[in-house]
Design an enzyme around this catalytic site. Structure first.
Site, PDB file in Angstrom:
ATOM      1  N   LEU A  39       0.830  -1.211   0.000  1.00 45.48           N
ATOM      2  CA  LEU A  39       0.000   0.000   0.000  1.00 45.48           C
ATOM      3  C   LEU A  39       0.863   1.261   0.000  1.00 45.48           C
ATOM      4  CD1 LEU A  39      -2.632  -0.933   2.750  1.00 45.48           C
ATOM      5  CD2 LEU A  39      -3.113  -0.613   0.305  1.00 45.48           C
ATOM      6  N   GLY A  41       2.459   4.284   1.466  1.00 44.93           N
ATOM      7  CA  GLY A  41       2.803   4.576   2.861  1.00 44.93           C
ATOM      8  C   GLY A  41       3.267   3.365   3.652  1.00 44.93           C
ATOM      9  N   SER A 112       1.800  -1.559  -7.234  1.00 46.80           N
ATOM     10  CA  SER A 112       1.486  -2.750  -8.042  1.00 46.80           C
ATOM     11  C   SER A 112       0.430  -3.620  -7.360  1.00 46.80           C
ATOM     12  CB  SER A 112       2.751  -3.550  -8.374  1.00 46.80           C
ATOM     13  OG  SER A 112       3.676  -3.634  -7.331  1.00 46.80           O
TER      14      SER A 112
HETATM   15  P1  ADP Z   1       5.591   3.895   0.050  1.00 48.10           P
HETATM   16  O1  ADP Z   1       6.804   3.998  -0.837  1.00 48.10           O
HETATM   17  O2  ADP Z   1       5.228   2.468   0.363  1.00 48.10           O
HETATM   18  O3  ADP Z   1       4.434   4.686  -0.431  1.00 48.10           O
HETATM   19  P2  ADP Z   1       7.092   5.548   1.833  1.00 48.10           P
HETATM   20  O4  ADP Z   1       8.374   4.814   1.957  1.00 48.10           O
HETATM   21  O5  ADP Z   1       7.042   6.716   0.897  1.00 48.10           O
HETATM   22  O6  ADP Z   1       5.948   4.498   1.471  1.00 48.10           O
HETATM   23  O7  ADP Z   1       6.608   6.055   3.241  1.00 48.10           O
HETATM   24  C1  ADP Z   1       6.603   5.214   4.379  1.00 48.10           C
HETATM   25  C2  ADP Z   1       6.578   6.057   5.641  1.00 48.10           C
HETATM   26  O8  ADP Z   1       6.479   5.205   6.761  1.00 48.10           O
HETATM   27  C3  ADP Z   1       7.829   6.896   5.813  1.00 48.10           C
HETATM   28  O9  ADP Z   1       7.485   8.132   6.348  1.00 48.10           O
HETATM   29  C4  ADP Z   1       8.651   6.042   6.811  1.00 48.10           C
HETATM   30  O10 ADP Z   1       9.530   6.834   7.572  1.00 48.10           O
HETATM   31  C5  ADP Z   1       7.549   5.439   7.670  1.00 48.10           C
HETATM   32  N1  ADP Z   1       7.897   4.153   8.317  1.00 48.10           N
HETATM   33  C6  ADP Z   1       7.655   3.840   9.600  1.00 48.10           C
HETATM   34  N2  ADP Z   1       8.064   2.593   9.904  1.00 48.10           N
HETATM   35  C7  ADP Z   1       8.587   2.088   8.756  1.00 48.10           C
HETATM   36  C8  ADP Z   1       9.211   0.840   8.425  1.00 48.10           C
HETATM   37  N3  ADP Z   1       9.352  -0.145   9.308  1.00 48.10           N
HETATM   38  N4  ADP Z   1       9.644   0.658   7.164  1.00 48.10           N
HETATM   39  C9  ADP Z   1       9.495   1.635   6.252  1.00 48.10           C
HETATM   40  N5  ADP Z   1       8.925   2.843   6.489  1.00 48.10           N
HETATM   41  C10 ADP Z   1       8.475   3.077   7.744  1.00 48.10           C
END
Ligand code: ADP
Length: 208
Positions: A39, A41, A112
């Site tokens: 998803l 985030g 995806s």
């Molecule tokens: P995506 O690429 O899946 O849309 P992002 O990497 O852009 O998600 O964002 C994920 C957010 O969640 C970031 O702000 C990150 O710091 C936070 N976060 C918290 N815990 C985790 C974790 N275990 N792994 C990855 N991101 C995390």
């Protein structure tokens, strides 16, 4: 823009003298597509980038193909309709395949959401060249993080077709690696994935 099968039939693949195997041998590691799904985030881009830094530090040829970044260039003409998401995945897989051929470890981070499309992407690679990483996280937690403010906009109706809200996310049936980030830090997630990837890309003399 459908390709003409008559034209395609007359295009012959020209083999390169510098092979993927030679590049892998020279780099001292295998090239591979590592496909992060989950998803918005959930942490795909964050984990892919942290992993890229760790691999780069170790002298590994690595590159992140981030779904959002690709939409600024090669995929700029694509929307979030199911049809265009399919094309988005197809192009990412094809670009990734070229990079793998060029000897890189490719970290592709795209929502995806459709199993069939992910399987199609996988089918473009050799069996040992594609790893699906499911970055799992509850919708509730993703929405709480909302790193780009997209969930807020989607809830207000400002973004249509948002995965998890208007469109389904199909969980991977059989991912190669699954990381649940809901209750983990980025560092803890890295501790899980890094050793697995290092093992997968290791160049074992005489085995390739
Ligand atoms: P995506 O690429 O899946 O849309 P992002 O990497 O852009 O998600 O964002 C994920 C957010 O969640 C970031 O702000 C990150 O710091 C936070 N976060 C918290 N815990 C985790 C974790 N275990 N792994 C990855 N991101 C995390």
């Amino acid at each position: 823009m459908k390709s003409n099968s008559q034209d395609a039939a007359n295009i012959v693949w020209h083999p390169q003298l510098v092979t993927k195997k030679a590049r892998n041998q020279s780099n001292g590691h295998k090239s591979m597509m590592i496909w992060f799904t989950g998803l918005s985030g959930s942490g795909k881009s964050t984990i892919a980038n942290a992993l890229q830094s760790e691999l780069f530090k170790r002298g590994i040829q690595v590159y992140v193909l981030d779904g959002d970044n690709l939409r600024h260039g090669i995929n700029t003409n694509l929307s979030f309709s199911m049809e265009d998401r399919k094309e988005n995945i197809r192009r990412t897989a094809e670009v990734g395949k070229l990079f793998v051929d060029a000897g890189l470890v490719v970290l592709a981070a795209l929502i995806s959401p459709v199993e069939e499309e992910r399987q199609r992407a996988r089918s473009r690679f050799a069996e040992d060249e594609f790893l699906e990483v499911y970055v799992s996280c509850t919708l509730q937690e993703c929405e709480k993080r909302d790193p780009k403010g997209l969930y807020k906009k989607a809830r207000k109706g400002e973004i249509p077709q948002f995965t998890g809200i208007h469109q389904p996310y199909e969980e991977p049936k059989n991912p190669d690696i699954c990381i649940d980030t809901t209750d983990r830090t980025v560092e803890q997630s890295m501790q899980i994935i890094l050793p697995i990837i290092l093992e997968k890309i290791a160049w074992k003399k005489g085995k390739q």
